[in-house]
Design a protein around this motif. Sequence first.
Motif, mmCIF file in Angstrom:
data_model
loop_
_atom_site.group_PDB
_atom_site.id
_atom_site.type_symbol
_atom_site.label_atom_id
_atom_site.label_comp_id
_atom_site.label_asym_id
_atom_site.label_seq_id
_atom_site.Cartn_x
_atom_site.Cartn_y
_atom_site.Cartn_z
ATOM 1 N N ARG A 81 60.800 29.224 40.403
ATOM 2 C CA ARG A 81 60.012 28.072 39.971
ATOM 3 C C ARG A 81 59.642 28.115 38.488
ATOM 4 O O ARG A 81 59.022 27.193 37.984
ATOM 5 N N GLY A 82 59.986 29.203 37.815
ATOM 6 C CA GLY A 82 59.704 29.307 36.394
ATOM 7 C C GLY A 82 58.264 29.659 36.071
ATOM 8 O O GLY A 82 57.770 29.377 34.984
ATOM 9 N N TRP A 83 57.568 30.294 37.001
ATOM 10 C CA TRP A 83 56.172 30.670 36.779
ATOM 11 C C TRP A 83 56.081 31.855 35.839
ATOM 12 O O TRP A 83 56.990 32.675 35.736
ATOM 13 N N GLU A 84 54.935 31.964 35.171
ATOM 14 C CA GLU A 84 54.541 33.180 34.469
ATOM 15 C C GLU A 84 53.326 33.718 35.208
ATOM 16 O O GLU A 84 52.397 32.973 35.510
ATOM 17 N N ILE A 85 53.334 34.993 35.532
ATOM 18 C CA ILE A 85 52.249 35.619 36.282
ATOM 19 C C ILE A 85 51.406 36.440 35.323
ATOM 20 O O ILE A 85 51.918 37.304 34.623
ATOM 21 N N GLU A 86 50.108 36.160 35.297
ATOM 22 C CA GLU A 86 49.198 36.893 34.420
ATOM 23 C C GLU A 86 48.295 37.801 35.246
ATOM 24 O O GLU A 86 47.784 37.405 36.293
ATOM 25 N N PHE A 87 48.127 39.017 34.768
ATOM 26 C CA PHE A 87 47.228 39.998 35.368
ATOM 27 C C PHE A 87 46.099 40.245 34.375
ATOM 28 O O PHE A 87 46.364 40.461 33.195
ATOM 29 N N ARG A 88 44.846 40.233 34.852
ATOM 30 C CA ARG A 88 43.711 40.548 33.986
ATOM 31 C C ARG A 88 42.855 41.599 34.668
ATOM 32 O O ARG A 88 42.393 41.414 35.799
ATOM 33 N N CYS A 89 42.648 42.712 33.983
ATOM 34 C CA CYS A 89 41.844 43.810 34.517
ATOM 35 C C CYS A 89 40.384 43.381 34.597
ATOM 36 O O CYS A 89 39.843 42.814 33.649
ATOM 37 N N GLN A 90 39.754 43.674 35.716
ATOM 38 C CA GLN A 90 38.352 43.307 35.900
ATOM 39 C C GLN A 90 37.404 44.299 35.231
ATOM 40 O O GLN A 90 36.212 44.029 35.126
ATOM 41 N N TYR A 91 37.914 45.424 34.790
ATOM 42 C CA TYR A 91 37.063 46.455 34.210
ATOM 43 C C TYR A 91 37.073 46.432 32.685
ATOM 44 O O TYR A 91 36.030 46.447 32.058
ATOM 45 N N CYS A 92 38.278 46.383 32.093
ATOM 46 C CA CYS A 92 38.348 46.423 30.627
ATOM 47 C C CYS A 92 38.790 45.100 30.013
ATOM 48 O O CYS A 92 38.727 44.940 28.798
ATOM 49 N N GLY A 93 39.271 44.160 30.824
ATOM 50 C CA GLY A 93 39.675 42.860 30.316
ATOM 51 C C GLY A 93 41.098 42.789 29.775
ATOM 52 O O GLY A 93 41.515 41.750 29.275
ATOM 53 N N THR B 147 55.295 39.904 48.058
ATOM 54 C CA THR B 147 54.396 38.767 47.879
ATOM 55 C C THR B 147 53.409 39.083 46.757
ATOM 56 O O THR B 147 53.232 40.246 46.375
ATOM 57 N N MET B 148 52.746 38.054 46.259
ATOM 58 C CA MET B 148 51.755 38.252 45.199
ATOM 59 C C MET B 148 50.618 39.146 45.686
ATOM 60 O O MET B 148 50.112 39.976 44.925
ATOM 61 N N ALA B 149 50.229 39.010 46.949
ATOM 62 C CA ALA B 149 49.165 39.862 47.495
ATOM 63 C C ALA B 149 49.588 41.322 47.496
ATOM 64 O O ALA B 149 48.796 42.217 47.169
ATOM 65 N N GLU B 150 50.849 41.600 47.832
ATOM 66 C CA GLU B 150 51.346 42.979 47.823
ATOM 67 C C GLU B 150 51.415 43.522 46.400
ATOM 68 O O GLU B 150 51.069 44.684 46.153
ATOM 69 N N ALA C 32 53.401 33.637 48.205
ATOM 70 C CA ALA C 32 54.608 33.460 47.393
ATOM 71 C C ALA C 32 55.166 34.824 46.990
ATOM 72 O O ALA C 32 54.426 35.737 46.650
ATOM 73 N N ARG C 33 56.486 34.948 47.047
ATOM 74 C CA ARG C 33 57.125 36.180 46.604
ATOM 75 C C ARG C 33 57.421 36.082 45.111
ATOM 76 O O ARG C 33 57.466 34.999 44.546
ATOM 77 N N LEU C 34 57.648 37.211 44.501
ATOM 78 C CA LEU C 34 57.955 37.219 43.072
ATOM 79 C C LEU C 34 59.253 36.466 42.798
ATOM 80 O O LEU C 34 59.372 35.786 41.782
ATOM 81 N N ILE C 35 60.198 36.527 43.716
ATOM 82 C CA ILE C 35 61.451 35.791 43.539
ATOM 83 C C ILE C 35 61.172 34.284 43.525
ATOM 84 O O ILE C 35 61.844 33.528 42.826
ATOM 85 N N ASP C 36 60.178 33.826 44.294
ATOM 86 C CA ASP C 36 59.786 32.412 44.277
ATOM 87 C C ASP C 36 59.230 32.042 42.908
ATOM 88 O O ASP C 36 59.502 30.959 42.387
ATOM 89 N N ALA C 37 58.447 32.937 42.338
ATOM 90 C CA ALA C 37 57.898 32.693 40.997
ATOM 91 C C ALA C 37 59.018 32.596 39.972
ATOM 92 O O ALA C 37 58.988 31.730 39.090
#
Length: 124
Positions: A30-42, A63-66, A22-27
Amino acid sequence: MPEPSDNDRRKAATLDPAFARARLIDALERGWEIEFRCQYCGATKTWRRDVMLGRARAHLGLTMAEIQSRAACQRCPGRFPIMSMSGVVQPRDMDRRRWELINVLLNAGIDPSSLGYGWKPPGG
């Protein structure tokens, strides 16, 4: 509790294939909210509509992967965050949402055709 290995971190950051494509424009559409969580500090951050049209505007075609491969934590040097979305995967009223998105993009000064939407500006 032991520190997660690199393999554990890779598994935790693995995106669902449909979400990864999915591209960010798709998000945004569709009205999505994208959350990022750091694996090191949280640390967490969320991209809502205002962020997608503001700071993240340059990433609308990615895309989300990019996006995940380019993302870095703002608090520590952590890379490759865990990403998730909230919202409806495929809303029922996509035609109405698409036209609303085109209007939002135009109001933000973004050409919808540059992001793959079949709209042409008047005289263009």
